[in-house]
Design a protein around this motif. Structure first.
Motif, mmCIF file in Angstrom:
data_model
loop_
_atom_site.group_PDB
_atom_site.id
_atom_site.type_symbol
_atom_site.label_atom_id
_atom_site.label_comp_id
_atom_site.label_asym_id
_atom_site.label_seq_id
_atom_site.Cartn_x
_atom_site.Cartn_y
_atom_site.Cartn_z
ATOM 1 N N MET A 233 0.545 -1.386 0.174
ATOM 2 C CA MET A 233 -0.106 0.051 -0.072
ATOM 3 C C MET A 233 1.038 1.082 0.140
ATOM 4 O O MET A 233 0.406 2.361 -0.559
ATOM 5 N N LYS A 234 2.124 1.404 0.696
ATOM 6 C CA LYS A 234 2.959 2.304 0.680
ATOM 7 C C LYS A 234 3.388 2.428 -0.582
ATOM 8 O O LYS A 234 3.539 3.594 -1.367
ATOM 9 N N THR A 235 3.606 1.311 -1.392
ATOM 10 C CA THR A 235 4.335 1.585 -2.827
ATOM 11 C C THR A 235 3.550 2.086 -3.603
ATOM 12 O O THR A 235 3.595 3.067 -4.329
ATOM 13 N N VAL A 236 2.135 1.690 -3.611
ATOM 14 C CA VAL A 236 1.049 2.311 -4.299
ATOM 15 C C VAL A 236 0.704 3.741 -4.243
ATOM 16 O O VAL A 236 0.566 4.531 -4.953
ATOM 17 N N ALA A 237 1.028 4.257 -2.965
ATOM 18 C CA ALA A 237 0.829 5.601 -2.502
ATOM 19 C C ALA A 237 1.787 6.342 -3.190
ATOM 20 O O ALA A 237 1.695 7.331 -3.587
ATOM 21 N N GLU A 238 3.189 5.964 -3.148
ATOM 22 C CA GLU A 238 4.195 6.590 -3.317
ATOM 23 C C GLU A 238 4.287 6.734 -4.933
ATOM 24 O O GLU A 238 4.648 7.904 -5.507
ATOM 25 N N ARG A 239 3.747 5.651 -5.693
ATOM 26 C CA ARG A 239 3.625 5.767 -7.143
ATOM 27 C C ARG A 239 2.660 7.083 -7.494
ATOM 28 O O ARG A 239 2.725 7.517 -8.688
ATOM 29 N N GLN A 240 1.868 7.320 -6.645
ATOM 30 C CA GLN A 240 0.639 8.391 -6.798
ATOM 31 C C GLN A 240 1.366 9.750 -6.391
ATOM 32 O O GLN A 240 0.607 10.649 -6.493
ATOM 33 N N GLY A 241 2.448 9.573 -5.576
ATOM 34 C CA GLY A 241 3.156 10.812 -5.436
ATOM 35 C C GLY A 241 3.108 11.183 -3.985
ATOM 36 O O GLY A 241 3.689 12.466 -3.595
ATOM 37 N N VAL A 242 2.616 10.308 -3.031
ATOM 38 C CA VAL A 242 2.446 10.597 -1.604
ATOM 39 C C VAL A 242 4.021 10.682 -1.062
ATOM 40 O O VAL A 242 4.811 9.851 -1.438
ATOM 41 N N LYS A 243 4.217 11.657 -0.164
ATOM 42 C CA LYS A 243 5.385 11.627 0.712
ATOM 43 C C LYS A 243 5.308 11.158 2.088
ATOM 44 O O LYS A 243 4.190 11.498 2.712
ATOM 45 N N PHE A 244 6.197 10.432 2.650
ATOM 46 C CA PHE A 244 5.779 9.902 3.743
ATOM 47 C C PHE A 244 7.170 10.641 4.773
ATOM 48 O O PHE A 244 8.453 10.631 4.419
ATOM 49 N N TYR A 245 6.687 10.931 6.035
ATOM 50 C CA TYR A 245 7.695 11.292 6.962
ATOM 51 C C TYR A 245 7.441 10.604 8.045
ATOM 52 O O TYR A 245 6.450 10.491 8.839
ATOM 53 N N THR A 246 8.349 10.115 8.690
ATOM 54 C CA THR A 246 8.511 9.147 9.865
ATOM 55 C C THR A 246 9.185 9.886 10.986
ATOM 56 O O THR A 246 9.859 10.947 10.740
ATOM 57 N N SER A 247 8.828 9.296 12.252
ATOM 58 C CA SER A 247 9.304 10.148 13.355
ATOM 59 C C SER A 247 8.903 11.679 13.469
ATOM 60 O O SER A 247 9.716 12.249 13.854
ATOM 61 N N ALA A 248 7.675 11.714 12.919
ATOM 62 C CA ALA A 248 7.232 13.118 12.781
ATOM 63 C C ALA A 248 5.835 13.355 13.544
ATOM 64 O O ALA A 248 4.754 12.870 13.027
ATOM 65 N N LYS A 249 5.904 13.799 14.662
ATOM 66 C CA LYS A 249 4.846 13.689 15.715
ATOM 67 C C LYS A 249 4.083 14.890 15.417
ATOM 68 O O LYS A 249 4.729 16.241 15.217
ATOM 69 N N VAL A 250 2.617 14.875 15.043
ATOM 70 C CA VAL A 250 2.084 15.980 14.982
ATOM 71 C C VAL A 250 1.770 16.921 16.583
ATOM 72 O O VAL A 250 1.447 16.335 17.325
ATOM 73 N N LYS A 251 2.065 18.153 16.506
ATOM 74 C CA LYS A 251 2.050 18.920 17.667
ATOM 75 C C LYS A 251 0.713 19.792 17.613
ATOM 76 O O LYS A 251 0.124 20.196 18.845
ATOM 77 N N ILE B 274 -0.250 22.699 9.774
ATOM 78 C CA ILE B 274 -0.056 21.849 10.711
ATOM 79 C C ILE B 274 1.180 21.807 11.051
ATOM 80 O O ILE B 274 2.207 21.732 10.471
ATOM 81 N N HIS B 275 1.466 21.706 12.340
ATOM 82 C CA HIS B 275 2.529 21.833 13.098
ATOM 83 C C HIS B 275 3.064 20.171 13.735
ATOM 84 O O HIS B 275 2.425 19.506 14.140
ATOM 85 N N THR B 276 4.397 19.912 12.927
ATOM 86 C CA THR B 276 4.918 18.487 13.379
ATOM 87 C C THR B 276 6.346 18.688 14.142
ATOM 88 O O THR B 276 7.060 19.766 13.840
ATOM 89 N N SER B 277 6.821 17.585 14.213
ATOM 90 C CA SER B 277 8.177 17.557 14.754
ATOM 91 C C SER B 277 9.384 17.624 13.834
ATOM 92 O O SER B 277 10.542 17.989 14.092
ATOM 93 N N VAL B 278 8.765 17.752 12.374
ATOM 94 C CA VAL B 278 9.843 17.650 11.433
ATOM 95 C C VAL B 278 9.611 19.094 10.587
ATOM 96 O O VAL B 278 10.140 19.285 9.677
ATOM 97 N N GLY B 279 8.774 19.876 11.149
ATOM 98 C CA GLY B 279 8.475 21.357 10.532
ATOM 99 C C GLY B 279 6.834 21.452 10.292
ATOM 100 O O GLY B 279 5.894 20.674 10.863
ATOM 101 N N ASP B 280 6.623 22.547 9.871
ATOM 102 C CA ASP B 280 5.119 22.998 9.629
ATOM 103 C C ASP B 280 5.022 22.835 8.241
ATOM 104 O O ASP B 280 5.587 22.828 7.503
ATOM 105 N N ASP B 281 3.659 22.590 7.874
ATOM 106 C CA ASP B 281 2.947 22.323 6.561
ATOM 107 C C ASP B 281 1.876 23.087 6.481
ATOM 108 O O ASP B 281 0.959 23.050 7.174
#
Length: 498
Positions: free
Chosen positions: A237-255, A267-274
């Motif tokens: 499912m991750k591969t399918v999503a990535e082929r559609q262009g989805v980007k994944f961020y791990t160790s990324a806690k939403v604050k 949205i504020h996360t431990s890896v930056g704001d989006d």
């Protein structure tokens, strides 16, 4: 869902379990730019895998591959088949139910063999099972094709001729327990037909008979195993999503979020704001609602959440054993104690069980890649009430109790041959998934928590926030989670296009 290149919107998905992966894939296919934020180091949520230094690969959570048509539909919507990514093996027997050392009911993969087994167990059992499954098939076809893809936002969604005509046959107002007792007298057959209620998170007396559709899913559609374990499905499912262009961020806690004019703008996360146009919350609904949102934006009060009937938590042991254990099947359900007593101690008077039932999965019976040669990979799960105390001493005490019963059943020692052991319980569910009450499965599928009566898939005060996962529609389990992601994605897309 048809793809469109005109929808240039950025969406954040919180959590990368089955619901989050599904939502991300559908949103990206529709043309959205999608970022998935996962607080843990690896994706998959409760279906994460981990590997040990001495050669074991453990699925951390789900182990039952039921309702293959739901997986087929997801991958089909993306232009693929499951077999493009992983191979399925039908399990035969599907599972074994242990009522005692010399009293084991093995459920064959062949339906006619199962019907014959029912007839041998109880007079008229064959006819009763055929009729029961014909009703369950009807519920499955209506439930899976119509009910579970409804967002549960309005009663008008259910103004459907098929649903209206079939309301009585769906048996929403009859309990699963009463339905089973009407057809079967033998206690073992009743236990076999009621056990899926454990996966639905309620006592059979409180679960609508609608959910006998799970009996059809398990007994007629088969029990399968994806080669490599459920991690293979997550990876696919991750591969399918990535082929559609989805980007994944791990160790990324939403604050938290910036909310303006009733919309999340950042949205504020431990890896930056989006900066975002919409958000799917597929992590723990209660955590997002009560911890990440300010009071004025919450869907529900603390009292509302405290009054929810939760599905169980679980005490889990991951064991590596340096020998083969002949008597174990792939799936083994230990019903050698009283089901009602254990259920009562989960739902009525929450406490550590006096005489627990438990489940043992031995994937190395089917897959030689998950353990070293000559070894067994064993997953033990004991359902447990949510919100109760969890200590190492209690874990150890119940491990000793369970392993002694397992050794007695198998007729050989196990504990002295364990070369890997890890426990997982309420505190871990809370730490890893912010799980409300340390739940493992979500909300119980009681009548008052079905469809419209579940926590809403839409935030009523924040226009571009929608929820997915096992605390909203359609409910607990892997296939429902995949469906939940689909439904939430469609609702967000409808908003974004409006």
């Amino acid at each position: 869902m048809s793809s469109t290149s005109t929808l240039h919107k950025h969406v954040a998905v919180i959590g990368s379990g089955f619901a989050g992966l599904s939502a991300a894939a559908y949103l990206a296919k529709a043309g959205c730019e999608v970022s998935v934020y996962e607080k843990n180091e690896t994706i998959g949520g409760r279906a994460r895998q981990f590997k040990t230094d001495n050669g074991y690969t453990f699925d951390m959570g789900p182990s039952w591959y039921w309702m293959p048509d739901v997986f087929d539909r997801f991958f089909g919507d993306m232009g693929y088949k499951p077999s493009d990514f992983y191979q399925l093996q039908a399990l035969d027997p599907q599972y074994a139910i242990v009522f005692g050392k010399d009293d084991v009911f093995e459920v064959p993969a062949n339906l006619e063999e199962l019907i014959n087994l029912f007839d041998q167990t109880e007079k008229g059992g064959a006819a009763a099972l055929r009729y029961f499954l014909s009703e369950a098939k009807y519920k499955y076809n209506i439930g899976i094709n119509k009910l579970v893809y409804k967002p549960g936002l309005s009663v008008t969604e259910f103004a459907d001729m098929d649903l209206a005509k079939g309301l009585l046959r769906l048996q929403v107002f009859t309990s699963l327990s009463a339905h089973v007792k009407k057809h079967f007298k033998n206690a073992k057959l009743r236990a076999l037909m009621e056990f899926p209620a454990l996966f639905l998170g309620a006592m059979a007396e409180d679960t609508p008979a609608l959910y006998s559709l799970m009996n059809y899913a398990g007994l007629a559609l088969g029990t399968w195993y994806p080669a490599g374990g459920f991690g293979s499905v997550i990876s696919a499912m991750k591969t399918v999503a990535e082929r559609q262009g989805v980007k994944f961020y791990t160790s990324a806690k939403v604050k938290g979020f910036d909310i303006k004019d009733k919309k999340i703008s950042q949205i504020h996360t431990s890896v930056g704001d989006d900066t975002v146009d919409g958000v799917i919350g597929s992590a723990d609904y209660h955590h997002i609602d009560q911890q990440l949102l300010e009071t004025q934006y919450r869907n529900y009060t603390p009292a509302y959440w405290q009054n929810r009937v939760m599905a169980p938590s679980a005490l889990i042991f991951y064991l590596g054993v340096k020998k083969k254990i002949a008597r174990l099947k792939h799936h083994n359900l230990f019903f050698d104690e009283e089901l009602k007593t254990h259920a009562h101690e989960i739902y009525r008077e929450p406490q550590w069980p006096s005489k627990p039932l438990f489940y043992v999965c031995c994937t190395s019976k089917t897959d030689n890649t998950v353990a070293p040669a000559g070894h067994e990979n064993i997953f033990i799960l004991m359902p447990l009430a949510v919100g109760i105390i969890d200590t190492e001493e209690l874990r150890s005490r119940y491990f000793d109790l369970i392993i002694k019963r397992l050794e007695a059943y198998c007729g050989e020692s196990i504990s002295q041959d364990i070369d890997y052991k890890k426990s997982y319980c309420i505190a871990d569910f809370q730490a890893d998934y912010n799980a409300f009450g340390g739940n493992a499965y979500g909300l119980a599928n009681t009548l008052r928590q079905t469809a419209l009566f579940k926590p809403s898939i839409r935030n009523k005060k924040v226009e571009n926030l929608f929820f997915a996962g096992h605390l909203t529609v359609p409910g607990p389990g892997v296939p429902p989670a995949i469906i939940s992601g689909n439904v939430a994605a469609h609702q967000l897309l409808k908003y974004l296009k409006s």
